[in-house]
Design a protein around this motif. Sequence first.
Motif, PDB file in Angstrom:
ATOM      1  N   VAL A 223       0.905  -1.118  -0.087  1.00 19.40           N
ATOM      2  CA  VAL A 223       0.157  -0.090  -0.014  1.00 19.40           C
ATOM      3  C   VAL A 223       0.878   1.358   0.153  1.00 19.40           C
ATOM      4  O   VAL A 223       0.671   2.340  -0.979  1.00 19.40           O
ATOM      5  CB  VAL A 223      -1.164  -0.073   1.316  1.00 19.40           C
ATOM      6  CG1 VAL A 223      -1.745   1.373   1.528  1.00 19.40           C
ATOM      7  CG2 VAL A 223      -2.177  -1.027   1.046  1.00 19.40           C
ATOM      8  N   LEU A 224       1.881   1.522   0.802  1.00 20.88           N
ATOM      9  CA  LEU A 224       2.764   2.543   0.975  1.00 20.88           C
ATOM     10  C   LEU A 224       3.493   2.642  -0.397  1.00 20.88           C
ATOM     11  O   LEU A 224       3.585   3.749  -0.801  1.00 20.88           O
ATOM     12  CB  LEU A 224       3.968   2.102   2.039  1.00 20.88           C
ATOM     13  CG  LEU A 224       4.995   3.120   2.108  1.00 20.88           C
ATOM     14  CD1 LEU A 224       4.539   4.432   2.458  1.00 20.88           C
ATOM     15  CD2 LEU A 224       6.032   2.688   3.022  1.00 20.88           C
ATOM     16  N   ARG A 225       3.911   1.529  -1.087  1.00 22.03           N
ATOM     17  CA  ARG A 225       4.616   1.750  -2.220  1.00 22.03           C
ATOM     18  C   ARG A 225       3.621   1.700  -3.696  1.00 22.03           C
ATOM     19  O   ARG A 225       3.862   1.939  -4.656  1.00 22.03           O
ATOM     20  CB  ARG A 225       5.499   0.519  -2.644  1.00 22.03           C
ATOM     21  CG  ARG A 225       6.698   0.517  -1.639  1.00 22.03           C
ATOM     22  CD  ARG A 225       7.630  -0.566  -1.716  1.00 22.03           C
ATOM     23  NE  ARG A 225       8.717  -0.387  -0.696  1.00 22.03           N
ATOM     24  CZ  ARG A 225       9.757   0.104  -0.669  1.00 22.03           C
ATOM     25  NH1 ARG A 225       9.862   1.051  -1.659  1.00 22.03           N
ATOM     26  NH2 ARG A 225      10.610   0.046   0.100  1.00 22.03           N
ATOM     27  N   THR A 226       2.422   1.409  -3.402  1.00 27.80           N
ATOM     28  CA  THR A 226       1.347   0.987  -4.483  1.00 27.80           C
ATOM     29  C   THR A 226       2.164   0.378  -5.744  1.00 27.80           C
ATOM     30  O   THR A 226       1.906   0.715  -6.718  1.00 27.80           O
ATOM     31  CB  THR A 226       0.848   2.369  -4.972  1.00 27.80           C
ATOM     32  OG1 THR A 226       1.743   3.434  -5.446  1.00 27.80           O
ATOM     33  CG2 THR A 226      -0.049   3.034  -3.970  1.00 27.80           C
ATOM     34  N   ASP A 227       2.643  -0.996  -5.187  1.00 28.33           N
ATOM     35  CA  ASP A 227       3.491  -1.845  -6.443  1.00 28.33           C
ATOM     36  C   ASP A 227       2.577  -2.381  -7.246  1.00 28.33           C
ATOM     37  O   ASP A 227       1.264  -2.395  -7.229  1.00 28.33           O
ATOM     38  CB  ASP A 227       4.583  -2.359  -5.471  1.00 28.33           C
ATOM     39  CG  ASP A 227       4.187  -3.349  -4.579  1.00 28.33           C
ATOM     40  OD1 ASP A 227       3.058  -3.733  -4.475  1.00 28.33           O
ATOM     41  OD2 ASP A 227       4.980  -3.632  -3.613  1.00 28.33           O
ATOM     42  N   ALA A 232      -4.655  -0.424  -7.825  1.00 26.20           N
ATOM     43  CA  ALA A 232      -4.736   1.105  -7.477  1.00 26.20           C
ATOM     44  C   ALA A 232      -3.484   1.674  -7.642  1.00 26.20           C
ATOM     45  O   ALA A 232      -2.229   1.294  -7.694  1.00 26.20           O
ATOM     46  CB  ALA A 232      -5.473   1.143  -6.377  1.00 26.20           C
ATOM     47  N   GLU A 233      -3.697   3.008  -8.135  1.00 22.19           N
ATOM     48  CA  GLU A 233      -2.467   3.845  -8.335  1.00 22.19           C
ATOM     49  C   GLU A 233      -2.410   4.965  -7.287  1.00 22.19           C
ATOM     50  O   GLU A 233      -1.401   5.736  -7.196  1.00 22.19           O
ATOM     51  CB  GLU A 233      -2.649   4.620  -9.728  1.00 22.19           C
ATOM     52  CG  GLU A 233      -2.620   3.641 -10.950  1.00 22.19           C
ATOM     53  CD  GLU A 233      -2.704   4.474 -12.290  1.00 22.19           C
ATOM     54  OE1 GLU A 233      -2.912   5.848 -12.301  1.00 22.19           O
ATOM     55  OE2 GLU A 233      -2.678   3.827 -13.300  1.00 22.19           O
ATOM     56  N   THR A 234      -3.421   4.862  -6.289  1.00 21.07           N
ATOM     57  CA  THR A 234      -3.147   5.849  -5.086  1.00 21.07           C
ATOM     58  C   THR A 234      -3.147   4.987  -3.928  1.00 21.07           C
ATOM     59  O   THR A 234      -3.573   3.761  -3.693  1.00 21.07           O
ATOM     60  CB  THR A 234      -4.319   6.766  -4.873  1.00 21.07           C
ATOM     61  OG1 THR A 234      -5.694   5.835  -4.638  1.00 21.07           O
ATOM     62  CG2 THR A 234      -4.304   7.529  -6.170  1.00 21.07           C
ATOM     63  N   VAL A 235      -2.630   5.507  -2.861  1.00 23.09           N
ATOM     64  CA  VAL A 235      -2.612   4.819  -1.376  1.00 23.09           C
ATOM     65  C   VAL A 235      -3.796   4.430  -1.057  1.00 23.09           C
ATOM     66  O   VAL A 235      -4.176   3.280  -0.400  1.00 23.09           O
ATOM     67  CB  VAL A 235      -1.691   5.536  -0.312  1.00 23.09           C
ATOM     68  CG1 VAL A 235      -2.096   5.087   1.035  1.00 23.09           C
ATOM     69  CG2 VAL A 235      -0.243   5.747  -0.685  1.00 23.09           C
ATOM     70  N   ARG A 236      -5.080   5.564  -1.134  1.00 31.22           N
ATOM     71  CA  ARG A 236      -6.358   5.321  -0.449  1.00 31.22           C
ATOM     72  C   ARG A 236      -6.926   4.313  -1.241  1.00 31.22           C
ATOM     73  O   ARG A 236      -7.675   3.418  -0.843  1.00 31.22           O
ATOM     74  CB  ARG A 236      -6.978   6.501  -0.673  1.00 31.22           C
ATOM     75  CG  ARG A 236      -8.397   6.566   0.130  1.00 31.22           C
ATOM     76  CD  ARG A 236      -9.127   7.687  -0.080  1.00 31.22           C
ATOM     77  NE  ARG A 236     -10.329   7.644   0.954  1.00 31.22           N
ATOM     78  CZ  ARG A 236     -11.643   8.330   0.597  1.00 31.22           C
ATOM     79  NH1 ARG A 236     -11.603   9.024  -0.393  1.00 31.22           N
ATOM     80  NH2 ARG A 236     -12.513   8.266   1.463  1.00 31.22           N
TER      81      ARG A 236
END
Length: 351
Positions: A223-227, A232-236
């Motif tokens: 989630v931190l890296r959105t890897d 998804a492309e955002t943390v949220r």
Amino acid sequence: MIHGADPALVERAIADREPLPGTRGFAGERSDERLVRDVLGRYPLFVERSGEGWAFSPTALDEPVSFPAGSVGDERVWTLPDPPVFETEREAVERVTAALEESLAIDPEGVAIAFSGGVDSAVVASRLDAPLYVVGFEGSHDLDAAREGARAMGRPLTEIECTHADIERAVPAVARATGRTNAMDVGIALSLFLVAERAVADGYDRLAVGQGADELFGGYEKVLRTDHRVDAETVRGATREVIASLPDQLERDVLAIRAAGAEPVAPLLDDRVVRSALRLDGPLLAAGGERKRAFRRAAREFVPREIAEREKKAVQYGSLIARELDRLARQAGFKRRMDDHVTRYVESLLQ
């Protein structure tokens, strides 16, 4: 029969299509014989693949299939809301703190606490006058962290030092109860089972756990890296993806604890906490190398700062149970070059 909430409250939630009506989850059969399960799947519920029959445990059915979270009968009634984000960090932390305070108002009668020394279980322990239990192999991160955390909080700690004999004995019980044999699920379930088993032996029938905080508040590296592990492309957006995995994870955890004879208590999955978490944006979830930012800020009201800011390994790794499960598989002839060698080992213990 509905477990987890007053049937009248569930009926109002259905009528209003309210996904978070103020419970810690529910599941069961309504008076019209339609099945119902809350939006996060906090209570396991299963149906026969044929459609004939249902149960709270998969072991009670011939071909169990999970009943979908958020559903009533054949209809998906609830989905998670997408509320506006908090305007400031101060407001976010205050609201998360208030939600935690309310969710932790639990009757401590018959409760033991699964305590790993991390911020999640420490927050749960902060408002519960109940004994702390940790499991792990000697030299494990979880044993060390739990000792430090209990000492910082001035609380006694019961340590369950795991052995290979414990693993070999518990694996069949866990695999049968959860219907899972893969290494990750078995490793996580073993930790919960062994803690619950010891607590039950000591006279407790409920186990308080810190489940849910990582999913709700941005506790994962992906989630931190959105890897590549999230779409998804955002943390949220990534956080909401992870939240969607909760029904499957909680099914495993609840069944493992129940297999030991205890009932789980998960205050961090209270609807009030969920509502506050859904209003957090990216920086308040994970940013700049820090995960669960808003949750950790709120946690300072409950636990010493060094615990609030402590990073911790996943339980199957922090306890060294995953490592030793792998070792036992290899000693039994299931080498790493084999596909799913731990799964094959677990299945061999079921025969």
